[in-house]
Design a protein around this motif. Structure first.
Motif, PDB file in Angstrom:
ATOM      1  N   ASN A   1       0.874  -1.540   0.096  1.00 52.84           N
ATOM      2  CA  ASN A   1       0.243   0.214  -0.176  1.00 52.84           C
ATOM      3  C   ASN A   1       0.987   0.852   0.136  1.00 52.84           C
ATOM      4  O   ASN A   1       2.010   1.180   0.541  1.00 52.84           O
ATOM      5  CB  ASN A   1      -1.149  -0.042   1.161  1.00 52.84           C
ATOM      6  N   TRP A   2       0.282   1.664  -0.335  1.00 56.37           N
ATOM      7  CA  TRP A   2       1.000   3.575  -0.675  1.00 56.37           C
ATOM      8  C   TRP A   2       1.952   3.967   0.268  1.00 56.37           C
ATOM      9  O   TRP A   2       2.597   5.021   0.563  1.00 56.37           O
ATOM     10  CB  TRP A   2      -0.215   4.769  -1.573  1.00 56.37           C
ATOM     11  N   TRP A   3       0.733   3.712   2.171  1.00 61.72           N
ATOM     12  CA  TRP A   3       0.942   4.633   3.159  1.00 61.72           C
ATOM     13  C   TRP A   3       2.153   3.853   4.039  1.00 61.72           C
ATOM     14  O   TRP A   3       2.959   4.751   4.043  1.00 61.72           O
ATOM     15  CB  TRP A   3      -0.168   4.389   3.839  1.00 61.72           C
TER      16      TRP A   3
END
Length: 281
Positions: A176-178
């Motif tokens: 995920n981008w986070w």
């Protein structure tokens, strides 16, 4: 006297490891595996017999060159454990001899070679980026033992991080981008904290920081794997790798760290060992 004992010990370990690895390489080229496909086409880490369509069960011959499975208690498992133990032992010898003997570079290289041996023993055809990264790590290990080759060592490990990153994407995909946001924030914060002390290394360290942040972020792709619990070692190993490099940066550009050799080498070798063990299936 200590050096002679260490040399004899390492020689004994290398002979035993070579014999066992050679024996394991020819041990059972093929095995049979049974795969039960669930009705919705998903493979479960734990069998759910009430949802399995046994009419779709498939029996096929699997070659170790295509897919490698290692059962607990198998000969291959025992060799992997012995190599891991040898890695730990050689790591201790390396830490003890650091700054005390020129033979340190020899033991340091042998430690990484043991880790490479684990990767080779469990190689199944899809992890060659990881294996290539380990080889560049071996080159970097040697370069970093000589102050005049510090930049060459950084370049070797930069290539290692790039190869690891590509390998992680091929094996596990992209997290995920986070994950990227959090890790890049931490690594770049450290870079800007060190920036005033970097001198002519500013740009070099920036690119290296981006490479290692990318590698660390991509290692979390393994957390999506439900089949092999050892995959969870990957982000732990990557984190230890980052910690080792952070200790090197602080020691070189800010001030001398107490227990520097232990902090750098222990986190580095255990991190590399965890990364390699994470590809064991």
């Amino acid at each position: 006297m200590i050096l002679k004992k260490c040399a004899l010990l390492v020689l004994f370990l290398c002979i035993i490891n070579s014999i066992m690895v050679s024996h394991a390489a020819g041990f059972g080229r093929k095995h049979f595996a049974v795969y039960a496909t669930a009705q919705d086409g998903i493979f479960f880490s734990k069998p759910q017999l009430n949802t399995v369509d046994f009419e779709k069960a498939e029996v096929r011959t699997v070659s170790y060159g295509e897919e490698s499975h290692m059962e607990v208690g198998s000969f291959k498992f025992k060799v992997t454990l012995m190599l891991a133990f040898s890695t730990f032992l050689l790591m201790v010898v390396t830490i003890v001899l650091k700054n005390r003997s020129k033979n340190c570079v020899f033991f340091k290289a042998l430690t990484t070679i043991c880790i490479i041996s684990i990767a080779l023993l469990n190689y199944s055809g899809s992890e060659w980026f990881i294996l290539a990264g380990l080889i560049f790590s071996l080159v970097g290990d040697i370069f970093l033992e000589f102050e005049r080759h510090f930049l060459h060592g950084m370049l070797a490990f930069f290539i290692t991080h790039v190869l690891y990153s590509v390998g992680f994407v091929k094996l596990f995909g992209i997290p995920n981008w986070w994950t990227f946001a959090g890790i890049y924030s931490i690594v770049l914060f450290q870079y800007f904290f060190l920036k005033a002390n970097l001198g002519r290394f500013k740009l070099t360290v920036l690119f290296y920081s981006l490479a290692i942040a990318t590698m660390f972020s991509l290692s979390f792709g393994a957390m999506g794997s439900e089949i092999y619990p050892l995959r969870t070692l990957l982000p732990i190993g990557a984190a230890l790798f980052v910690l080792s490099d952070s200790c090197i940066a602080w020691d070189k550009f800010v001030k001398r760290l107490p227990l520097r050799n232990f902090l750098v080498l222990f986190t580095y070798f255990i991190g590399q060992l965890f990364i390699v063990l994470s590809i064991v299936t």
